[in-house]
Design a protein around this motif. Structure first.
Motif, PDB file in Angstrom:
ATOM      1  N   VAL A   1      38.721  60.694  33.919  1.00 36.95           N
ATOM      2  CA  VAL A   1      38.903  62.058  34.402  1.00 36.95           C
ATOM      3  C   VAL A   1      37.383  62.835  34.535  1.00 36.95           C
ATOM      4  CG1 VAL A   1      39.616  64.498  33.818  1.00 36.95           C
ATOM      5  CG2 VAL A   1      41.273  62.374  33.741  1.00 36.95           C
ATOM      6  N   GLY A   2      36.554  62.531  33.225  1.00 38.56           N
ATOM      7  CA  GLY A   2      35.318  63.101  33.159  1.00 38.56           C
ATOM      8  C   GLY A   2      34.468  62.566  34.074  1.00 38.56           C
ATOM      9  N   THR A   3      34.095  61.273  34.276  1.00 40.26           N
ATOM     10  CA  THR A   3      33.559  60.611  35.268  1.00 40.26           C
ATOM     11  C   THR A   3      33.605  60.834  36.885  1.00 40.26           C
ATOM     12  OG1 THR A   3      32.797  58.732  33.751  1.00 40.26           O
ATOM     13  CG2 THR A   3      32.320  58.373  35.849  1.00 40.26           C
ATOM     14  N   LEU A   4      34.955  60.844  36.891  1.00 38.92           N
ATOM     15  CA  LEU A   4      35.565  61.106  38.376  1.00 38.92           C
ATOM     16  C   LEU A   4      35.188  62.377  38.952  1.00 38.92           C
ATOM     17  CD1 LEU A   4      38.559  58.757  38.779  1.00 38.92           C
ATOM     18  CD2 LEU A   4      36.247  58.171  39.291  1.00 38.92           C
ATOM     19  N   TYR A   5      35.434  63.295  37.881  1.00 36.90           N
ATOM     20  CA  TYR A   5      35.160  64.716  38.224  1.00 36.90           C
ATOM     21  C   TYR A   5      33.701  65.098  38.668  1.00 36.90           C
ATOM     22  CZ  TYR A   5      34.878  69.780  38.135  1.00 36.90           C
ATOM     23  OH  TYR A   5      34.764  71.148  38.414  1.00 36.90           O
ATOM     24  N   ARG A   6      32.941  64.583  37.832  1.00 36.93           N
ATOM     25  CA  ARG A   6      31.421  64.751  38.144  1.00 36.93           C
ATOM     26  C   ARG A   6      30.696  63.328  37.756  1.00 36.93           C
ATOM     27  NH1 ARG A   6      26.678  66.048  35.274  1.00 36.93           N
ATOM     28  NH2 ARG A   6      25.299  67.568  36.330  1.00 36.93           N
TER      29      ARG A   6
ATOM     30  N   VAL B   1      31.465  51.334  35.620  1.00 38.38           N
ATOM     31  CA  VAL B   1      31.544  49.947  34.912  1.00 38.38           C
ATOM     32  C   VAL B   1      31.854  49.992  33.245  1.00 38.38           C
ATOM     33  CG1 VAL B   1      29.972  48.004  34.114  1.00 38.38           C
ATOM     34  CG2 VAL B   1      30.188  48.943  36.230  1.00 38.38           C
ATOM     35  N   PRO B   2      31.227  50.946  32.770  1.00 36.65           N
ATOM     36  CA  PRO B   2      31.575  50.808  31.157  1.00 36.65           C
ATOM     37  C   PRO B   2      32.871  51.039  30.720  1.00 36.65           C
ATOM     38  CG  PRO B   2      29.641  52.239  31.971  1.00 36.65           C
ATOM     39  CD  PRO B   2      30.411  52.054  32.903  1.00 36.65           C
ATOM     40  N   VAL B   3      33.683  51.985  31.411  1.00 33.82           N
ATOM     41  CA  VAL B   3      35.067  52.279  30.884  1.00 33.82           C
ATOM     42  C   VAL B   3      36.017  51.958  31.924  1.00 33.82           C
ATOM     43  CG1 VAL B   3      36.598  54.044  30.020  1.00 33.82           C
ATOM     44  CG2 VAL B   3      34.299  53.655  28.967  1.00 33.82           C
ATOM     45  N   ILE B   4      35.707  52.736  33.246  1.00 33.02           N
ATOM     46  CA  ILE B   4      36.788  53.025  34.297  1.00 33.02           C
ATOM     47  C   ILE B   4      37.215  51.607  34.883  1.00 33.02           C
ATOM     48  CG2 ILE B   4      37.409  53.926  36.405  1.00 33.02           C
ATOM     49  CD1 ILE B   4      35.290  55.997  35.829  1.00 33.02           C
ATOM     50  N   VAL B   5      36.529  50.667  35.178  1.00 38.20           N
ATOM     51  CA  VAL B   5      36.893  49.469  35.952  1.00 38.20           C
ATOM     52  C   VAL B   5      37.702  48.502  34.816  1.00 38.20           C
ATOM     53  CG1 VAL B   5      36.174  47.196  36.886  1.00 38.20           C
ATOM     54  CG2 VAL B   5      35.339  49.551  37.775  1.00 38.20           C
ATOM     55  N   PRO B   6      36.973  48.416  33.786  1.00 39.23           N
ATOM     56  CA  PRO B   6      37.855  47.408  32.897  1.00 39.23           C
ATOM     57  C   PRO B   6      39.064  48.148  32.340  1.00 39.23           C
ATOM     58  CG  PRO B   6      35.736  48.297  31.720  1.00 39.23           C
ATOM     59  CD  PRO B   6      35.674  48.657  33.229  1.00 39.23           C
TER      60      PRO B   6
ATOM     61  N   GLY C   1      53.943  62.959  33.141  1.00 37.61           N
ATOM     62  CA  GLY C   1      53.811  63.669  34.288  1.00 37.61           C
ATOM     63  C   GLY C   1      52.583  64.226  34.574  1.00 37.61           C
ATOM     64  N   LEU C   2      51.605  64.650  33.365  1.00 36.37           N
ATOM     65  CA  LEU C   2      50.396  65.062  33.673  1.00 36.37           C
ATOM     66  C   LEU C   2      49.521  63.944  34.093  1.00 36.37           C
ATOM     67  CD1 LEU C   2      48.635  67.495  32.983  1.00 36.37           C
ATOM     68  CD2 LEU C   2      48.110  66.527  30.657  1.00 36.37           C
ATOM     69  N   VAL C   3      49.641  62.872  33.577  1.00 33.42           N
ATOM     70  CA  VAL C   3      48.793  61.578  34.012  1.00 33.42           C
ATOM     71  C   VAL C   3      48.998  61.475  35.549  1.00 33.42           C
ATOM     72  CG1 VAL C   3      48.530  59.309  33.995  1.00 33.42           C
ATOM     73  CG2 VAL C   3      48.815  60.361  31.997  1.00 33.42           C
ATOM     74  N   VAL C   4      50.192  61.619  36.024  1.00 31.07           N
ATOM     75  CA  VAL C   4      50.671  61.264  37.440  1.00 31.07           C
ATOM     76  C   VAL C   4      49.922  62.494  38.394  1.00 31.07           C
ATOM     77  CG1 VAL C   4      52.285  61.099  39.268  1.00 31.07           C
ATOM     78  CG2 VAL C   4      52.544  60.003  37.146  1.00 31.07           C
ATOM     79  N   LEU C   5      50.028  63.663  37.675  1.00 30.14           N
ATOM     80  CA  LEU C   5      49.569  64.888  38.327  1.00 30.14           C
ATOM     81  C   LEU C   5      48.015  64.769  38.647  1.00 30.14           C
ATOM     82  CD1 LEU C   5      50.252  67.746  39.615  1.00 30.14           C
ATOM     83  CD2 LEU C   5      49.759  68.761  37.420  1.00 30.14           C
ATOM     84  N   VAL C   6      47.341  64.331  37.757  1.00 31.37           N
ATOM     85  CA  VAL C   6      45.908  64.293  37.817  1.00 31.37           C
ATOM     86  C   VAL C   6      45.633  63.336  38.628  1.00 31.37           C
ATOM     87  CG1 VAL C   6      43.791  63.583  36.443  1.00 31.37           C
ATOM     88  CG2 VAL C   6      45.354  65.457  35.287  1.00 31.37           C
ATOM     89  N   ALA C   7      46.215  62.156  38.519  1.00 30.26           N
ATOM     90  CA  ALA C   7      45.877  61.129  39.587  1.00 30.26           C
ATOM     91  C   ALA C   7      46.081  61.552  41.129  1.00 30.26           C
ATOM     92  CB  ALA C   7      46.799  59.836  39.083  1.00 30.26           C
ATOM     93  N   VAL C   8      47.139  62.135  41.317  1.00 30.73           N
ATOM     94  CA  VAL C   8      47.348  62.695  42.623  1.00 30.73           C
ATOM     95  C   VAL C   8      46.341  63.703  42.829  1.00 30.73           C
ATOM     96  CG1 VAL C   8      49.056  64.217  44.083  1.00 30.73           C
ATOM     97  CG2 VAL C   8      49.848  62.459  42.462  1.00 30.73           C
TER      98      VAL C   8
END
Length: 740
Positions: free
Chosen positions: A532-537, A552-557, A430-437
């Motif tokens: 989470v860290g990159t999208l926040y800042r 590129v380094p982590v999120i997309v792959p 649930g935490l994963v979904v909550l953070v995504a929302v």
């Protein structure tokens, strides 16, 4: 035994080929960096030394690592061919459409000039060469954009890892060779991502993950010019692959509870076993269950500790490529501590992997920090505002590791009681979904701004205001648009892939806590932590496609791997619900088409338009136009920003900027005359450069030596990029006092 039988016995299996292809790139990159850094520190990064030593280091790492890498069970030759075809196609396409960003306007130009200097001189820092200008003078400046004036020399911005890789191309083929290194690295990244997909999802899904990765615009963008993100990706995901092969995430011979079954989605052998009850599938599943614990092909924790240490080393070396890599490897550091604590608590199988992993990680990251301190000190000072807190977090993690290791026997009981809490897996999901929302709705809840406090902040604000005007947006120079970061991800990988990735992350988080997806524990932690860290800042100027490089380094792959796992889960769920092979095939084909359609559509707007093509010829013509024994004085602001290091490094001509007059883009006449006279007194030819003829006409007859008209990346703030913009660059030259 017949000759044909012997040939078949000696021929490596498809699973072995795919396993090797996917780990050779990170081992090769790591070997080259390990050999190159000491030579660079000694000022001897020359091809006659670096090439043989680099090849030896690569060969040793490959010999050690490849002998311990298990084959990927259930792999067919057709699946391997699909992955190779995607990688080769990616390399060819990006090679044909590569950029030529040599002028220092943004980071690719800085990286290119950094690499060209290393290729030509093999040492750092870059000397001032004051004697070519008659000695020191208060009006002379030697630093420029991307190159700091520090400690009496010029120090390039950024970490040395990527330039050391790009320099290989310059040795092989000068500027043309340098510009082809990024497409080669991009193709290697496709193999790495496909290899991890084959291990975590199954070999039949590797080609889809590879293709989805290859067509994403951020990957195309960073595979065509001199960025650091792709080499960092190779090391990070290569390290995760080696860790998986070392068996630090799953137990040997424990069936689906180790994360191998369709429900957990982690193992190729289990996928083969789930294929309609076929004999090949049953054999593959049986083989996975019956391998002895000490077998080199074991996928369990009994894999060699040396491979775990090698995986830690490869992962840690990402710091030598990007200082941000320190944040990306933090989950691996914590995981090493967890393994050590488990060993202290009595789990010797996993415990014996912790120390090698920690040692390798510290060694790799330590070399990166040594390189940063010795070769990029002003860059570290510039980043101190964000780097110091990150180092504090690392220190806290190390302290927790030490405490956990000491108290592990006492904490064993309480931890077991917490692990038995029934609602914990559902809470993680649930935490994963909550953070995504929360990230999805963030634009309606927050507007991220920054009030400029430094000259760099003010420059960024002016740039954003200019881009806003070009985009037809209200002028709000303080906006950073970081609240849209989750939407950036949806632009590039597509909404279906983003939704599937969130679903998969939630299910896998639950599976990790239940013990049914142990193979995903560390990859999932790395992907979620960095996302989470990159999208926040994002910490980047928010125009696109420029800002896409942060993904590129982590999120997309990482999200692509999750999305493909999610598609496999949907297909398997349909099978368990009673749907036949035709329906499952339809889900696979339809899902693959849907996943590919969105990123392909976004990429199509710019994928076939090379940017800044023509810069190579223009820079070579500029160099050829300079007279013999020239000492170049750059006498205009924009030209000094863009061309000071280009002339010094690419043309190999002593170059300096002249201090600008107050509230002017050109220097004072007295400074120009004095410096020109001092150059002549030193026995050299003074050459002035500027952007316009009238800026030089007072000193001699201006001659235009560059008239560049090319396409550049779009700068889009609120929409995905779908076109390119025009770019012009003019350089005029005069020789003061020369006869007209």
């Amino acid at each position: 035994m017949t000759t044909g039988s012997l040939d078949r016995a000696r021929r490596p299996s498809a699973g072995r080929v795919l396993a090797v292809l996917s780990v050779v790139p990170p081992l090769a990159v790591a070997g080259w960096l390990l050999a190159g850094l000491p030579l660079l520190l000694l000022g001897a990064f020359r091809p006659l030394l670096a090439v043989p030593l680099g090849l030896v280091a690569v060969a040793l790492l490959c010999r050690y690592g490849l002998r311990r890498v298990p084959e990927i069970g259930g792999t067919t030759a057709r699946q391997v061919a699909g992955v190779v075809a995607v990688a080769v196609g990616s390399g060819i396409l990006n090679g044909l459409l590569h950029g030529e960003q040599l002028i220092v306007r943004r980071d690719p130009g800085t990286y290119a000039q950094y690499a060209l200097w290393l290729a030509g001189h093999g040492s750092l820092p870059v000397p001032f060469q004051e004697q070519a200008f008659g000695g020191a003078d208060p009006a002379l400046r030697f630093g420029s954009v991307g190159f700091y004036d520090f400690g009496g020399a010029v120090v390039p911005q950024f970490m040395p890892g990527a330039p050391m890789l790009h320099a290989v191309g310059a040795w092989a083929g000068d500027i043309a060779g340098l510009l082809l290194v990024p497409p080669v690295l991009g193709a290697a990244a496709v193999l790495v991502v496909a290899g991890l997909a084959a291990r975590l999802i199954g070999p039949r899904w590797a080609w889809l993950a590879a293709l989805l990765f290859a067509v994403c615009l951020p990957i195309l963008y960073t595979s065509r010019t001199t960025f650091s993100e792709i080499p960092s990706l190779i090391l990070l995901f290569g390290g995760l692959t080696l860790l998986h092969d070392a068996g630090t995430g799953t137990r040997a011979g424990t069936g689906t509870r180790a994360g191998a079954g369709p429900r957990a989605g982690a193992g190729p052998a289990s996928e083969a076993a789930s294929r309609s009850g076929s004999g090949a599938g049953r054999d593959a599943g049986r083989a996975a269950r019956t391998r002895p614990p000490g077998s080199p092909r074991s996928a369990g924790l009994t894999g060699p500790a040396g491979l775990t240490g090698l995986a830690g080393l490869v992962t840690g070396l990402a710091v030598m490529v990007r200082i941000d890599g320190l944040r990306d490897v933090l989950p691996v550091l914590a995981y090493a501590g967890l393994l050590i604590a488990l060993g202290r608590a009595g789990d010797r199988e996993r415990g014996r992997q912790g120390v090698p992993l920690l040692g390798g990680l510290v060694a790799g990251a330590g070399l990166g920090f040594a390189a940063a301190h010795l070769l990029s000190r002003p860059y570290l000072d510039y980043l101190s505002g964000s780097l110091v807190p990150l180092l504090a977090v690392c220190g806290a993690v190390v302290l927790l590791i030490a405490v956990a290791a000491v108290l592990a026997p006492r904490l064993k009981g309480p931890v077991r009681r917490v692990a038995r809490v029934r609602w914990l897996p559902e809470a993680a999901s649930g935490l994963v979904v909550l953070v995504a929302v929360a990230f999805a709705v963030r634009p309606w809840l927050e507007t991220v701004t920054r009030v400029p406090t430094t000259p760099e902040d003010r420059t960024t604000s002016l740039f954003i205001a200019g881009v806003q005007r070009a985009n037809g947006l209200p002028t709000e120079a303080y906006r950073l648009y970081y609240e849209n970061s989750a939407h950036w991800v949806a632009w590039y990988i597509g909404i279906p892939a983003a939704l599937l990735a969130v679903l998969a992350a939630a299910l896998l988080a639950r599976g990790v806590f239940r013990g049914t997806a142990a193979g995903w524990a560390l990859p999932l932690a790395v992907v979620l932590w960095t996302t989470v860290g990159t999208l926040y800042r994002p910490a980047i100027t928010p125009d696109h496609p420029w800002a896409a490089r942060r993904l590129v380094p982590v999120i997309v792959p990482g999200l692509i791997l999750l999305a493909v796992w999610g598609l496999r889960r949907l297909r398997d769920r349909a099978g368990r619900s009673g749907y036949g092979p035709a329906a499952r095939r339809g889900i696979t084909v339809g899902g693959a088409v849907l996943l590919l359609a969105f990123p392909a559509f976004t990429s199509a707007g710019t994928a076939f338009t090379p940017v800044e093509r023509g810069e190579r010829a223009a820079v070579e013509a500029l160099c050829a136009a300079l007279p013999a024994r020239a000492s170049v004085l750059v006498a205009e602001r924009v030209t000094s920003d863009r061309f000071t290091q280009v002339v010094r490094g690419t043309c190999d001509v002593p170059t300096a900027r002249i201090v600008l007059a107050p509230r002017s883009d050109v220097p004072a006449r007295a400074d120009v005359d004095r410096l020109a006279a001092r150059v002549r007194a030193a026995g050299r030819v003074p050459v002035l450069l500027a952007a316009k003829a009238d800026q030089l006409s007072a000193y001699g007859l201006p001659v235009q030596i560059m008239n560049l008209r090319v396409r550049q990346d779009e700068r889009s703030l609120v929409d995905p990029p779908n076109a390119t913009w025009s770019l012009s660059a003019d350089v005029w030259m005069t020789v003061p006092g020369a006869a007209g």
